[in-house]
Design an enzyme around this catalytic site. Sequence first.
Site, PDB file in Angstrom:
ATOM      1  CE  LYS A 184     -12.574  -0.799  -2.397  1.00  0.00           C
ATOM      2  NZ  LYS A 184     -12.780  -1.909  -1.465  1.00  0.00           N
ATOM      3  CE  LYS A 235      -4.295  -1.742   0.735  1.00  0.00           C
ATOM      4  NZ  LYS A 235      -5.670  -1.485   0.666  1.00  0.00           N
ATOM      5  CE  LYS A 293      -6.488  -7.803  -2.092  1.00  0.00           C
ATOM      6  NZ  LYS A 293      -6.827  -7.222  -0.787  1.00  0.00           N
TER       7      LYS A 293
END
Length: 329
Positions: A198, A111, A195
Amino acid sequence: MDTLFSGMQPTGSMHVGNYLGAIESWVDLQERYRCVYCIVDYHALTGQVEAGAMQPTILEMATWLLACGIDPAKSLLFVQSDVPEHTELGWILSTVTPMGELSRMTQFKEKSKQAELASFVNTGLYTYPILQAADIMLYKAKWVPVGEDQRQHLELTREITRKFNARYGDTFPECQPLIKDDKRARVLGLDGEAKMSKSLDNHLAFTHTADEIKHRVTRTMVSDTQRARLADPGRPEVCNVFTFHGFFSGTEQRADIEAKCRTAQIGCFHCKSALAENVNARLGPIRERAEVLRKRPDDVRDVLRDCGLQVRALAQVTMDEVRSRVGLR
Ligand code: AQP
């Protein structure tokens, strides 16, 4: 009944990965556990959230969860920031959490790369797993249904629990992850590699229309990359489209598709069209229930408020105990 906790960020729409990896289990587990389900808006702040945009997305997520079958008569469904004890416990737990452990978290590494692109890696991204530990521990939850991507965070929760108990006395149970033991634990995106997520835009969202689902599946979903021509036999065992048939299609249809793919009697477009139909058939009734709930937003808000009040009472009992053990007033 043992207590079970899980959370969902109110960012964008729910997608098929969230649904298969976690929400389907949330619904089933309501029969066997005291379930505490949380819309984790404090966590969502670690992403790029526009000021003022959170309330509609919280309502939207609550609507989808209820439409999927979360039943307020059986489970507590609430919003994290309605219970400020989450952040209080999070702070206390940060004082028993080794920095070295936090630095190992792969989700932070991934992230923060995305956040770097947006030129802002915030500290909340780094300490996210501590708040997640607080979410679970506040309700002394023993079970946590999640996707595979959360396994490492739950290991850390267990470690934080041990450290707290060793320092202040036995207070919290060590939680156990409940992770599906098949490919639903980590649903791949339409690219067939990463994976479903969004932020990677490789997902099938509940907000996509039936036509959008059809377009995404038939036009963008990657199948067996070595199958160049219709006449080539396919290899269902390496094909993400076939894996999705495992999630959405019946046994007979799957067997038929498998046999015809291996013998090149059908091409990928045929296989994908059948899949799109089945995905839409599964999402249809959920979309219909969501549509009904969307006309009664105050009912959804009432559920969140009532559950929030009940949950806060539980959280306050735990915090009284924690403050006393730690030696705070
Ligand atoms: N692809 C997936 N396969 C299986 N389970 C998944 N989960 C998420 N993606 C998959 C599980 O869904 C629950 C809610 O997770 P979240 O609220 O943290 O959602 P997310 O992981 O942030 O979803 P995205 O799409 O990956 O968000 P972005 O792209 O915004 O970061 C969890 O139990 C999770 O394991």
